[in-house]
Design a protein around this motif. Structure first.
Motif, short mmCIF file in Angstrom:
data_model
loop_
_atom_site.label_atom_id
_atom_site.label_comp_id
_atom_site.label_asym_id
_atom_site.label_seq_id
_atom_site.Cartn_x
_atom_site.Cartn_y
_atom_site.Cartn_z
N HIS A 1 115.96 39.23 -40.30
CA HIS A 1 117.73 39.49 -40.74
C HIS A 1 117.56 38.79 -42.24
O HIS A 1 116.04 37.39 -42.48
N LEU A 2 118.18 38.13 -43.40
CA LEU A 2 118.33 38.12 -44.77
C LEU A 2 118.66 35.84 -43.71
O LEU A 2 119.67 36.25 -43.22
N GLY B 1 120.38 50.83 -56.65
CA GLY B 1 120.21 51.03 -55.66
C GLY B 1 121.72 50.29 -54.90
O GLY B 1 121.83 49.31 -55.57
N GLU B 2 122.24 50.05 -54.18
CA GLU B 2 122.80 50.11 -53.17
C GLU B 2 122.63 49.05 -52.47
O GLU B 2 121.57 49.30 -51.49
N ILE B 3 122.97 48.03 -52.06
CA ILE B 3 123.22 46.51 -51.37
C ILE B 3 123.89 46.34 -50.31
O ILE B 3 125.02 46.66 -50.60
N THR B 4 123.93 46.33 -48.96
CA THR B 4 125.07 46.12 -48.30
C THR B 4 124.72 45.53 -47.97
O THR B 4 124.20 44.47 -46.82
N ILE B 5 126.29 44.10 -48.13
CA ILE B 5 125.99 43.22 -47.40
C ILE B 5 127.08 43.18 -47.08
O ILE B 5 128.00 43.02 -47.60
N LYS C 1 119.22 46.01 -48.31
CA LYS C 1 119.80 47.58 -47.72
C LYS C 1 120.24 48.30 -46.96
O LYS C 1 121.07 48.99 -46.01
N VAL C 2 119.36 47.59 -45.79
CA VAL C 2 119.59 48.08 -44.36
C VAL C 2 120.28 47.53 -43.60
O VAL C 2 119.96 47.69 -42.70
N ALA D 1 112.96 50.88 -45.57
CA ALA D 1 113.74 51.33 -47.59
C ALA D 1 112.01 50.68 -47.84
O ALA D 1 112.80 50.74 -49.49
N ALA D 2 111.80 49.53 -47.90
CA ALA D 2 110.46 49.22 -48.53
C ALA D 2 109.99 50.09 -49.43
O ALA D 2 109.53 50.27 -50.66
N HIS D 3 109.49 50.86 -48.68
CA HIS D 3 109.15 52.49 -49.27
C HIS D 3 109.58 53.35 -49.92
O HIS D 3 108.96 53.57 -51.32
#
Length: 203
Positions: A78-79, A97-101, A15-16, A31-33
């Motif tokens: 990082h992923l 929820g939006e994931i930014t990739i 997400k971030v 973000a996790a919280h």
């Protein structure tokens, strides 16, 4: 399906911007919280972020056999390609929820290549004979240590130092490997050529 703490941490990085950049631990924590305040909030004050819980979760996921994230508390996270694939396959777990990739930029492609190189380096160390012996509290010899760095008796001194430094940098952030390096590097650099033969480049 309920998200585990590790799942939430991976999703939070997505997400971030963790797919294309290194994310600070505190940003990942926030973000996790936001995704799961019960898991990453204080017990008495759930609206507050439990930074220690996030740090521990990130570290444990990063130490997994096939980690979805890489990094360290000090340097950020990082992923990995595995993490990217997992998020793509589990987007519905976050509902709306939006994931930014952003996976098409040159920077991201370069990052993916670096991530693969890092993963390969970590695997090389952890599957080596020297690391296995060290993990068991046993001694290893200079030849076994040198094998970790792909050094032999005839590798010039400057190349030994370069190879050791490169592998050390690629595996930085993995506490067990960093501890191993403190013993392995001196041992590898001390590997001697057979009597009567000098290292190439030092004649």
């Amino acid at each position: 399906m309920r998200l585990t703490k590790k799942d939430v941490a991976v999703m939070a990085l997505g997400k971030v911007g963790g797919a294309s950049t290194v994310v600070d631990t505190e940003d990942a924590a926030i973000a996790a919280h936001a995704i799961d305040r019960d898991a990453f909030g204080w017990k008495k004050y759930p609206e507050r972020v439990d930074l220690d819980a996030v740090r521990t979760t990130l570290r444990h996921e990063g130490e997994a056999k096939n980690p979805r994230i890489e990094g360290s508390v000090q340097n950020g996270w990082h992923l990995t390609p595995h993490g990217l694939a997992w998020i793509e396959a589990n987007r519905t777990l976050l509902g709306d929820g939006e994931i930014t990739i952003a996976a098409t930029s040159a920077a991201t492609q370069r990052w993916r290549a670096e991530t693969r190189e890092t993963g390969s380096a970590v695997n090389r160390v952890r599957t080596s004979e020297a690391f296995r012996l060290w993990s068991q509290g046993k001694e290893f010899n200079s030849r076994q240590a040198a094998g970790v760095f792909r050094i032999d008796e005839y590798t010039p001194s400057k190349d030994r130092t370069r190879k050791a430094a490169q592998l050390q940098e690629l595996t930085r952030g993995h506490d067990d490997i960093e501890a191993f390096m403190k013993t392995a590097i001196p041992a590898a650099l001390d590997l001697r050529a057979p009597v009567g033969r000098q290292q190439k480049g030092n004649e």
